[in-house]
Design an enzyme around this catalytic site. Structure first.
Site, PDB file in Angstrom:
ATOM      1  N   ALA A  72      76.610  42.118  53.006  1.00 26.99           N
ATOM      2  CA  ALA A  72      75.845  42.151  51.770  1.00 26.99           C
ATOM      3  C   ALA A  72      76.500  43.620  51.177  1.00 26.99           C
ATOM      4  CB  ALA A  72      74.317  42.561  52.172  1.00 26.99           C
ATOM      5  N   ASN A 154      63.758  47.182  52.460  1.00 25.48           N
ATOM      6  CA  ASN A 154      64.263  47.066  53.870  1.00 25.48           C
ATOM      7  C   ASN A 154      63.260  48.042  54.707  1.00 25.48           C
ATOM      8  OD1 ASN A 154      66.058  48.791  52.327  1.00 25.48           O
ATOM      9  ND2 ASN A 154      66.744  49.660  54.139  1.00 25.48           N
ATOM     10  N   GLN A 182      67.038  41.657  52.249  1.00 24.85           N
ATOM     11  CA  GLN A 182      65.760  41.486  52.957  1.00 24.85           C
ATOM     12  C   GLN A 182      64.864  40.381  52.441  1.00 24.85           C
ATOM     13  OE1 GLN A 182      65.245  42.852  55.557  1.00 24.85           O
ATOM     14  NE2 GLN A 182      66.761  44.473  55.783  1.00 24.85           N
ATOM     15  N   SER A 202      73.156  38.764  53.244  1.00 25.40           N
ATOM     16  CA  SER A 202      73.922  39.207  54.692  1.00 25.40           C
ATOM     17  C   SER A 202      73.348  38.174  55.654  1.00 25.40           C
ATOM     18  CB  SER A 202      73.410  40.338  55.144  1.00 25.40           C
ATOM     19  OG  SER A 202      74.751  41.080  55.264  1.00 25.40           O
ATOM     20  N   HIS A 204      73.121  38.076  58.819  1.00 25.73           N
ATOM     21  CA  HIS A 204      72.589  38.592  60.155  1.00 25.73           C
ATOM     22  C   HIS A 204      71.095  39.038  60.042  1.00 25.73           C
ATOM     23  CE1 HIS A 204      72.831  42.850  59.727  1.00 25.73           C
ATOM     24  NE2 HIS A 204      73.576  42.802  58.864  1.00 25.73           N
ATOM     25  N   THR A 240      91.512  34.418  54.361  1.00 27.79           N
ATOM     26  CA  THR A 240      91.254  33.379  54.977  1.00 27.79           C
ATOM     27  C   THR A 240      89.751  33.075  55.376  1.00 27.79           C
ATOM     28  OG1 THR A 240      93.598  33.292  55.717  1.00 27.79           O
ATOM     29  CG2 THR A 240      92.037  31.864  56.877  1.00 27.79           C
ATOM     30  N   CYS A 327      70.838  52.387  59.408  1.00 28.63           N
ATOM     31  CA  CYS A 327      71.989  52.954  58.963  1.00 28.63           C
ATOM     32  C   CYS A 327      71.837  54.608  58.696  1.00 28.63           C
ATOM     33  CB  CYS A 327      72.243  52.607  57.475  1.00 28.63           C
ATOM     34  SG  CYS A 327      72.170  50.644  57.175  1.00 28.63           S
TER      35      CYS A 327
END
Ligand code: PLP
Length: 397
Positions: A72, A154, A182, A202, A204, A240, A327
């Site tokens: 993200a 978040n 989120q 994102s 994960h 790639t 973070c």
């Protein structure tokens, strides 16, 4: 010792089906999807199926683009910097509107663009962590290039009125980006319904792998590329393609989408049980009305209990939680969201974020409730601030 993972807004365990599905693409199916031999056509087909799944899960149309990115953060940087190059650097516009509670991926990128003379307005939030659409209306100018408002926060889980905000932005001639990191996988996300121009996510955060995400682009709108190179993803994002992760992201999103109802029933019920237990303890507050929050999130403030000390006690009991965004956690600073919602410094230091997933069980939540209560009792008994504040003290906890 029991292990209970309640930090799903930081990252999630991988969906076992998504994990299994990607493994062959590391071993026998390793061809480059752009190659013309059988190895390539095999992975190209898997790639197409995976991308089709992404389109279906967020209700994107044939004219739209979903570009796979590394996360993200990349999608957000690309959107904000791309709009800067297309609209602001050219002199057509000069202004971006965002909120004061965005993830650093948005707020730090806005600060960077501000250093390049972009005007940035940051909308405030109320005590529930909610924005005021009138403030957005008033902030719009005919030079506003982009409005960037997260779909769900978040830290608090607060869900923002994206559809209404998109209308205001479009009426004022601005593009709209939402950081839906989120929201995707937790809430019904229908890009056609809300009408956003750009949406970042994102994998994960919805039980996919780390290091893979996406950017939705309505009607394939022009957006100057961040990564120039080969013709991958129609030349919009070179590099790639990571087929195993893309396959796993699609499977994880497909499953998360199927389980949205379960998220809203099972996860919400467990979250509410945990939240009710916290609120039954004196001098504990939870930020934001639970009706307007993602069904998995609680941001609590526990008077007299330092967030970091709480994490230490919980970790010893095998429980993973957070004081807020992972973070920011190394900085040991006040939780910035708590500050934005106007909490005083003491309260801002006592934030505890608990975020569930569909893989949590009732037994785990019962265990977490017991351990949290024990930790509060212990930490309050050694807290000088709590002991000296009579109204906090009388609870006996
Ligand atoms: N936006 C929000 C709301 C988030 O919660 C996060 C991660 O915590 C991000 C963006 C960044 O996600 P990633 O680190 O996967 O790029």
């Amino acid at each position: 010792m029991k292990k209970v993972y309640l930090d799903n807004n930081a990252t999630t365990m991988m969906d076992p089906e998504a994990y299994e599905e990607m493994l062959p693409f590391f071993k026998e199916k390793y061809g480059n999807p752009n190659s013309l031999h059988d190895y390539g056509t095999q992975t190209h087909k898997a790639l197409r199926n995976a991308v089709d799944t992404l389109y279906r899960c967020i209700n994107a149309g044939d004219m739209d683009d979903i570009i796979v990115t590394s996360c993200a953060t990349e999608s957000i940087n690309w959107t904000l910097k791309g709009v800067y190059f297309d609209k602001i650097y050219t002199g057509e516009k000069d202004h971006i509107i965002t909120t004061s509670v965005e993830h650093p991926a948005v707020s730090a990128t806005c600060a960077f663009l501000e250093s390049l003379d972009t005007k940035v307005t940051r909308l405030g939030v109320d005590g529930d962590g909610q924005i005021d659409l009138n403030e957005l209306k008033n902030a719009m100018t005919d030079k506003t290039a982009l409005v960037s408002i997260m779909w769900a926060n978040n830290e608090t889980g607060t869900i923002f009125p994206i559809k209404e905000a998109v209308q205001i932005a479009h009426e004022g001639g601005a593009l709209f980006h939402t950081d839906a990191t989120q929201a995707v996988g937790k809430l019904k996300v229908d890009v056609k319904d809300v009408g956003v121009d750009f949406m970042s996510f994102s994998a994960h955060k919805f039980h996919g792998p780390k290091g893979i995400g996406g950017l939705y682009i309505k009607d394939s709108i022009k957006l100057t590329s961040l990564l120039h190179g080969g013709e991958h993803m129609g030349g919009r994002r070179s590099g790639t393609l990571n087929v195993p992760y893309i396959v796993a992201m699609a499977k994880a999103l497909d499953n998360a989408t199927k389980f949205i109802e379960m998220e809203n029933v099972h996860v919400r019920r467990l979250r509410d049980k945990l939240e009710d237990a916290l609120l039954s303890i004196p001098d504990v507050a939870v930020i934001g009305d639970r009706k307007y929050r993602t069904p998995n999130t609680i941001l609590a403030s526990i008077k007299g209990v330092e967030g970091e000390a709480m994490l230490w006690d919980l970790n010893k009991a095998g429980i993973a939680a957070s004081t807020g965004s992972a973070c920011a956690s190394e900085a040991l600073e006040n939780n910035p969201i708590m500050e934005a919602i106007g909490a005083d410094v003491e309260l801002a230091h006592t934030a505890l974020r608990l975020s569930l997933s569909r893989f949590n069980t009732e037994e785990e939540i019962d265990y977490a409730i017991d351990e949290i209560k024990k930790a509060i009792t212990r930490l309050r008994s050694i807290s000088s601030t709590f002991a000296y504040t009579p109204s906090w003290h009388k609870s006996g906890l």
